[in-house]
Design a protein around this motif. Structure first.
Motif, PDB file in Angstrom:
ATOM      1  N   ARG A 124     -61.151   6.162 104.063  1.00 54.15           N
ATOM      2  CA  ARG A 124     -62.290   4.944 104.066  1.00 54.15           C
ATOM      3  C   ARG A 124     -61.615   3.756 104.952  1.00 54.15           C
ATOM      4  N   VAL A 125     -62.863   3.116 105.223  1.00 58.21           N
ATOM      5  CA  VAL A 125     -62.922   2.769 106.454  1.00 58.21           C
ATOM      6  C   VAL A 125     -61.434   1.320 106.149  1.00 58.21           C
ATOM      7  N   GLY A 126     -61.015   0.597 107.723  1.00 52.93           N
ATOM      8  CA  GLY A 126     -60.675  -0.464 106.696  1.00 52.93           C
ATOM      9  C   GLY A 126     -59.185   0.092 106.706  1.00 52.93           C
ATOM     10  N   ASN A 127     -58.789   0.949 105.705  1.00 58.09           N
ATOM     11  CA  ASN A 127     -57.350   0.977 105.385  1.00 58.09           C
ATOM     12  C   ASN A 127     -56.383   0.883 106.123  1.00 58.09           C
ATOM     13  N   VAL A 128     -55.866   0.636 105.759  1.00 54.85           N
ATOM     14  CA  VAL A 128     -54.375   1.382 106.265  1.00 54.85           C
ATOM     15  C   VAL A 128     -52.894   1.618 105.567  1.00 54.85           C
ATOM     16  N   LYS A 129     -52.817   2.530 105.434  1.00 56.40           N
ATOM     17  CA  LYS A 129     -51.840   3.153 104.743  1.00 56.40           C
ATOM     18  C   LYS A 129     -50.386   3.920 105.490  1.00 56.40           C
ATOM     19  N   LEU A 130     -49.129   3.731 104.542  1.00 54.51           N
ATOM     20  CA  LEU A 130     -48.243   3.494 105.126  1.00 54.51           C
ATOM     21  C   LEU A 130     -47.657   4.761 104.035  1.00 54.51           C
ATOM     22  N   GLN A 178     -57.336   3.811 109.490  1.00 47.28           N
ATOM     23  CA  GLN A 178     -58.684   4.300 109.098  1.00 47.28           C
ATOM     24  C   GLN A 178     -59.545   3.315 109.991  1.00 47.28           C
ATOM     25  N   VAL A 179     -59.572   3.903 111.614  1.00 48.85           N
ATOM     26  CA  VAL A 179     -60.726   2.896 112.244  1.00 48.85           C
ATOM     27  C   VAL A 179     -61.577   2.163 111.991  1.00 48.85           C
ATOM     28  N   ASN A 180     -62.424   3.400 112.094  1.00 48.92           N
ATOM     29  CA  ASN A 180     -64.188   3.481 111.354  1.00 48.92           C
ATOM     30  C   ASN A 180     -64.355   4.723 110.422  1.00 48.92           C
ATOM     31  N   ASP A 181     -65.731   5.574 110.420  1.00 49.79           N
ATOM     32  CA  ASP A 181     -65.846   6.646 109.747  1.00 49.79           C
ATOM     33  C   ASP A 181     -64.844   7.619 110.012  1.00 49.79           C
ATOM     34  N   ARG A 182     -65.395   7.598 111.472  1.00 47.35           N
ATOM     35  CA  ARG A 182     -64.730   9.314 112.376  1.00 47.35           C
ATOM     36  C   ARG A 182     -63.652   9.151 112.821  1.00 47.35           C
ATOM     37  N   THR A 183     -62.715   7.695 112.913  1.00 48.45           N
ATOM     38  CA  THR A 183     -61.819   8.059 113.853  1.00 48.45           C
ATOM     39  C   THR A 183     -60.866   7.804 113.121  1.00 48.45           C
ATOM     40  N   LYS A 184     -59.319   8.106 112.911  1.00 44.33           N
ATOM     41  CA  LYS A 184     -58.227   8.057 112.280  1.00 44.33           C
ATOM     42  C   LYS A 184     -57.126   7.811 113.898  1.00 44.33           C
ATOM     43  N   VAL A 185     -56.134   6.804 113.272  1.00 44.90           N
ATOM     44  CA  VAL A 185     -54.901   6.429 114.376  1.00 44.90           C
ATOM     45  C   VAL A 185     -53.665   6.644 113.439  1.00 44.90           C
ATOM     46  N   THR A 186     -52.775   7.659 114.323  1.00 43.49           N
ATOM     47  CA  THR A 186     -51.730   7.511 113.036  1.00 43.49           C
ATOM     48  C   THR A 186     -50.473   7.474 114.229  1.00 43.49           C
ATOM     49  N   TYR A 187     -49.199   6.665 113.728  1.00 43.00           N
ATOM     50  CA  TYR A 187     -47.854   6.771 114.019  1.00 43.00           C
ATOM     51  C   TYR A 187     -46.620   6.585 113.380  1.00 43.00           C
ATOM     52  N   GLY A 188     -46.089   7.567 113.991  1.00 40.05           N
ATOM     53  CA  GLY A 188     -44.764   7.705 113.207  1.00 40.05           C
ATOM     54  C   GLY A 188     -43.271   7.561 113.158  1.00 40.05           C
ATOM     55  N   VAL A 189     -42.657   7.586 112.644  1.00 39.25           N
ATOM     56  CA  VAL A 189     -41.127   7.874 113.285  1.00 39.25           C
ATOM     57  C   VAL A 189     -40.246   8.226 112.991  1.00 39.25           C
ATOM     58  N   SER A 190     -39.295   8.704 112.869  1.00 36.23           N
ATOM     59  CA  SER A 190     -38.556   9.550 112.410  1.00 36.23           C
ATOM     60  C   SER A 190     -36.549   9.574 112.510  1.00 36.23           C
ATOM     61  N   THR A 191     -35.796   9.175 111.768  1.00 40.87           N
ATOM     62  CA  THR A 191     -33.922   9.563 112.243  1.00 40.87           C
ATOM     63  C   THR A 191     -34.353  11.491 112.410  1.00 40.87           C
ATOM     64  N   ASN A 192     -32.966  11.320 113.415  1.00 40.25           N
ATOM     65  CA  ASN A 192     -32.465  12.595 112.959  1.00 40.25           C
ATOM     66  C   ASN A 192     -31.858  12.758 111.751  1.00 40.25           C
ATOM     67  N   ASP A 193     -31.744  14.094 111.663  1.00 40.67           N
ATOM     68  CA  ASP A 193     -30.891  15.009 110.654  1.00 40.67           C
ATOM     69  C   ASP A 193     -29.413  13.637 110.953  1.00 40.67           C
ATOM     70  N   ILE A 194     -28.908  12.878 109.508  1.00 44.38           N
ATOM     71  CA  ILE A 194     -27.666  11.949 110.376  1.00 44.38           C
ATOM     72  C   ILE A 194     -26.616  12.654 109.161  1.00 44.38           C
ATOM     73  N   SER A 195     -26.328  13.363 109.849  1.00 37.68           N
ATOM     74  CA  SER A 195     -24.943  13.497 108.918  1.00 37.68           C
ATOM     75  C   SER A 195     -23.671  12.428 108.263  1.00 37.68           C
TER      76      SER A 195
END
Length: 457
Positions: A113-119, A163-180
């Protein structure tokens, strides 16, 4: 449920609106009614159909299922809506997401969906027990890596999907390590090493939605998501071009492993190896239900290009050729997966020959544990036969894999597991290896137990 959903949709009705209205489709809606214009627009756009095709029955309560049907039809007319109207339809789509999924409107379609930013994201709490393998005469493990070991750890990942436009999506992700949980003061659990960017990509869809180009950092699993994913592929920097329809998919890509046995610093026979690059291709066919729900067969190829430093000088190694094939077949609630891979080793033996390493995997699964469906579950059993791989001493699966290093190379091993969704977006998973033995007469490794809680949001 009263007609609040209908009123909300009617309020948006520049969607599907025309200069002249169609004829009144419902005999119980008088032309002088305050809702006449909106009802006609909704019917003309195909969003409502009434009861028996003749009656609107505006005072009747509607079910969530009926409301979701109207929302789904409104989503099909998003291109005719204003920004404010899209925001309202998006809000309704979020409210009825589960019903829309049951109607076959996939979550990925909702996210387009255009204009949609989802976490989104997930959190995992995991327990691992590695039992002792073969012991020497003194009662000590032959391989120190297979001694009794119990560990608790956690990992958290967060993703932003824009969702930048009908065709383009940008994804950014961060992750921790497996923390003991055991010692948060160790270097591996320090703030400097704890959080990293594991996703950062742009995805562009074109050519009638059949072509897809992804560039940046993404999760790459050798053979694709339907294959076993035996070789490590998380955190991969590259570019991938894919063509797909309901019957066929072709994928080509090039990039660099950032983690795993060939994704960082590793040493074999006093030779230091840097991160390896790879070019890959996949061909897949789908049948018996289409690309999303049906069975599939596929073949794939990787040309892995390692770089080594020997005695301070760069040397070129022969590339590692990897060929693989899989078949995933659904029959009722059952799924059978067979996967084969062969690796052409880059290490030359003393006699000038090179070793090939083969991997065979068979897995049988019953049921499907769905995070969105409480009390859903599945159970599976698998068999693994993996040769010794000299390049990094081991194979290692992706984040979807569960076996420890000692149970991924030079072994024959069975495994069983159960996944159970005990609440919406919360799942318990348990895996256990058994009857594990080393090939080529080496010391047998110990067995592995894993149990983990996974929460998605």
């Amino acid at each position: 449920m009263k007609t609040k959903v209908l009123a909300a949709l009617a309020a948006t009705m520049a969607v599907g609106a025309t200069c002249a209205f169609a004829a009144n489709p419902f005999v119980d809606v008088p032309s002088d009614s305050w809702a006449y214009k909106s009802v006609v627009e909704l019917a003309d756009a195909g969003i409502i159909q009434g009861v028996d095709g003749q009656y609107f029955q505006g005072n009747r309560n509607i079910t969530r299922y009926e409301a979701a049907e109207m929302v789904a039809k409104a989503m099909a007319h998003m291109d005719k809506a204003s920004v404010e109207q899209r925001a309202l339809i998006n809000k309704l789509a979020d409210e009825y997401a589960d019903e829309l999924n049951n109607l076959g409107v996939r979550v990925s379609a909702l996210e387009n969906r255009v204009g949609n930013v989802k976490l989104t994201g997930d959190a995992r709490i995991r327990y691992i027990h590695q039992s002792e393998g073969d012991k020497d005469k003194a009662g000590e493990p032959v391989n120190a890596a297979t001694k009794n070991d119990d560990s608790w750890s956690y990992r958290v990942r967060v993703r932003a999907n824009a969702q930048v436009n009908d065709r383009t999506k940008v994804t950014y992700g961060v992750s921790t390590n497996d923390i003991s949980f055991a010692d948060n003061s160790t270097a591996s659990n320090s703030d400097d090493n704890n959080i990293s960017t594991d996703l950062a990509n742009v995805d562009y869809n074109f050519g009638g939605n059949n072509w897809d180009l992804m560039v940046g950092r993404y999760e790459y699993i050798m053979g694709g998501p339907r294959a076993y994913g035996f070789f490590y592929g998380d955190t991969f920097d590259g570019a991938q071009l894919k063509y797909q329809n309901d019957k066929f998919a072709a994928t080509a890509g090039y990039g660099k492993f950032k983690e795993g046995p060939i994704g960082g610093a590793w040493t074999v026979n006093d030779t230091n190896y840097a991160s390896a690059k790879t070019a890959y291709g996949e061909l897949e066919g789908f049948f018996g239900g289409g690309r999303m729900a049906g069975s599939a067969v596929g073949v794939y190829y990787n040309n892995i290009m390692p770089k080594a430093e020997l005695l301070g000088n760069d040397i070129a190694l022969d590339n590692i050729d990897v060929w693989g094939a899989y078949a995933s077949v659904n029959f009722g609630k059952w799924n059978a997966l067979a996967n084969y891979e062969t690796y052409r080793d880059a290490i030359v033996n003393g006699n000038g020959s090179k070793d090939n390493a083969d991997v065979w995997v068979g897995k049988l699964t019953y049921g499907a544990a769905n995070f969105a469906t409480p009390k859903s579950w599945d159970a599976w059993v698998e068999y693994l036969n993996a040769d010794q791989f000299d390049i990094a001493g081991t194979f290692l699966g992706s984040t979807n894999g569960w076996r420890n290093d000692s149970l991924t190379s030079n072994v024959k091993s069975w495994g069983v597991g159960v996944d159970y969704t005990f609440a919406k977006n919360a799942q318990f998973q348990v895996m256990q290896s058994f009857a594990t033995s080393a090939k080529d007469g080496n010391a047998d490794p110990g067995e592995e137990t894993r149990a983990q809680f996974v929460f998605v949001f």
